[in-house]
Design an enzyme around this catalytic site. Sequence first.
Site, short mmCIF file in Angstrom:
data_model
loop_
_atom_site.label_atom_id
_atom_site.label_comp_id
_atom_site.label_asym_id
_atom_site.label_seq_id
_atom_site.Cartn_x
_atom_site.Cartn_y
_atom_site.Cartn_z
N LYS A 213 -5.05 5.55 14.67
CA LYS A 213 -5.12 4.90 13.34
C LYS A 213 -6.59 4.93 12.87
O LYS A 213 -7.39 5.69 13.40
CB LYS A 213 -4.57 3.47 13.44
CG LYS A 213 -3.08 3.43 13.76
CD LYS A 213 -2.25 3.98 12.63
CE LYS A 213 -0.77 4.00 12.97
NZ LYS A 213 0.02 4.74 11.96
N ASP B 258 1.47 -1.43 11.89
CA ASP B 258 0.20 -1.86 11.28
C ASP B 258 -0.09 -3.35 11.55
O ASP B 258 -1.20 -3.82 11.25
CB ASP B 258 0.22 -1.61 9.77
CG ASP B 258 0.22 -0.12 9.45
OD1 ASP B 258 -0.14 0.68 10.33
OD2 ASP B 258 0.59 0.23 8.32
N LYS C 200 0.84 -1.21 0.00
CA LYS C 200 0.00 0.00 0.00
C LYS C 200 0.87 1.26 0.00
O LYS C 200 0.64 2.19 -0.77
CB LYS C 200 -0.93 -0.03 1.22
CG LYS C 200 -1.91 1.11 1.30
CD LYS C 200 -3.17 0.71 2.02
CE LYS C 200 -3.02 0.75 3.53
NZ LYS C 200 -2.94 2.12 4.06
N SER C 201 1.87 1.28 0.87
CA SER C 201 2.72 2.48 0.96
C SER C 201 3.43 2.75 -0.36
O SER C 201 3.51 3.90 -0.82
CB SER C 201 3.78 2.28 2.06
OG SER C 201 3.17 2.17 3.32
N ARG D 296 -8.71 12.22 12.48
CA ARG D 296 -7.28 11.91 12.69
C ARG D 296 -6.43 13.18 12.72
O ARG D 296 -6.70 14.15 12.02
CB ARG D 296 -6.81 10.92 11.61
CG ARG D 296 -7.58 9.60 11.76
CD ARG D 296 -7.16 8.57 10.78
NE ARG D 296 -5.79 8.14 10.99
CZ ARG D 296 -5.13 7.34 10.17
NH1 ARG D 296 -5.72 6.89 9.08
NH2 ARG D 296 -3.89 7.00 10.43
N GLN E 51 4.56 9.00 7.57
CA GLN E 51 3.70 9.90 6.79
C GLN E 51 4.14 11.35 6.99
O GLN E 51 4.23 12.11 6.02
CB GLN E 51 2.24 9.73 7.22
CG GLN E 51 1.68 8.36 6.83
CD GLN E 51 0.26 8.14 7.29
OE1 GLN E 51 -0.30 8.97 8.01
NE2 GLN E 51 -0.33 7.03 6.89
C1 S3P Z 1 2.35 4.71 6.36
C2 S3P Z 1 2.88 5.05 7.58
C3 S3P Z 1 2.31 4.61 8.87
C4 S3P Z 1 1.37 3.42 8.68
C5 S3P Z 1 0.41 3.66 7.54
C6 S3P Z 1 1.18 3.83 6.24
C7 S3P Z 1 2.99 5.22 5.13
O1 S3P Z 1 1.57 5.66 9.44
O2 S3P Z 1 0.66 3.18 9.87
O3 S3P Z 1 -0.47 2.55 7.41
O4 S3P Z 1 2.69 4.73 4.03
O5 S3P Z 1 3.82 6.13 5.24
P1 S3P Z 1 2.25 6.78 10.39
O6 S3P Z 1 3.19 7.57 9.58
O7 S3P Z 1 1.10 7.61 10.89
O8 S3P Z 1 2.91 6.01 11.51
#
Ligand code: S3P
Length: 428
Positions: free
Chosen positions: A341, A314, A21-22, A121, A168
Amino acid sequence: MNAAIKSAKRVHAEVTVPGDKSISHRSVMLGSIAKGDTHVSGFLTGEDCLSTISCFKKLGVDIELDGTNVTVHGKGLHGLSAPSEPLDVGNSGTTLRLMSGLLAAQPFTTHITGDKSIQKRPMGRVAMPLGLMGGKITSDGEKLTAPLTIEGAELKAVDYTLPVASAQVKSAIILAGLYADGVTRITEPEATRDHTEIMLNYLGANIKKEGNTIVVTPVEELTARDISVPGDISSAAYFIAAALICADSEVIVKNVGINPTRTGIITAFRAMGADIELLNERTVCGEAVADIKTKSCRLHGTVIKGDIIPKLIDEIPVISAAACYADGETVIADAQELKVKESDRIKTMASELRKMGADITETDDGMIIRGGRPLKGTVCESYDDHRVAMSVAVAALGAEGETVINNSECVDISFPGFFSMLDNMREE
Ligand code: S3P
């Protein structure tokens, strides 16, 4: 939709899981600001990543989706255009936070919002550092939440220490830093996923790491290159856990991203006694990839805390499900980020596993799970949180009888087809 999961005698399978996903989000975002066409394969067609595509289309980028192949006709660093309507990120925090960094540097104003969960959020964590850079982000919600208005500005380079380990937030500042007037330095309390840095360098940027500090030097241009997205270890996690929960099981998940900032689940499960092997290790587009083979074995409790937390943030829901089947106590601490989350995952996971008979104490920053109590199928809630739904489904494999999960369609956020894949590997 409600999903009904029966207990499994064992699970046995060789599978591939949908794309990371990322990395999928980043392939569209960076492809859009690169010069030329980016061909992405293995793209995750979950709702979150489709939201990213829809947002960039509204910024004037031509994007074609064909199965799991995406072509992004990049506009270059300065080629995005003002959207004629508000952008909608749906349920995707990654889309909203990363895009904030990019939009703060554009010569136009953007309104951006998302679903009910997104509107709760915290966005102050991106608005604050971007504000220090000269970005103008205001909230039309309560307490710096979406909807946001992002007024583009000329950005200044900053030296910023993240108060919370968040990929993020780090990525939002990196993206803004590409447009800043000098070198931006971002220091993280603990290492978080570095897909933004890897992909930017793959496209010709100059992002360096000095200890815990990420150093971003602005570039003239990013150059489009094809991107192959590996399977998501966060999705593979459900099948790894399934093999550990059910006796006499073996699951191989092929072609999974094993970037060291993401493999905390393997470290934690191994500390619980798991038999997990990495096969065919290789590097694809700068990312580490392997096949993951898991054989069932009796797990024992462990302590999961400190700098491993961002590497499995996650996966804590599914680890908590597996810990119910381990001998002894599993302590999860330093994980207060779980509260912000898609749902408060400390509360929602503890509540649903308890309904099934688990012995769990919630703490301020995690939970204590006393494993070994038999679980029993019952009616559970997803809280519209994809990872809660899938983790409860995995817990159900070892529970007596049938478990029903209400509002289970939220799995489409990150893993369309999850329930049929789980059902196919179940043996009664
Ligand atoms: C992600 C970072 C994480 C993760 C999210 C995806 C990303 O969040 O929990 O599912 O793709 O950079 P945080 O940056 O809020 O920890």
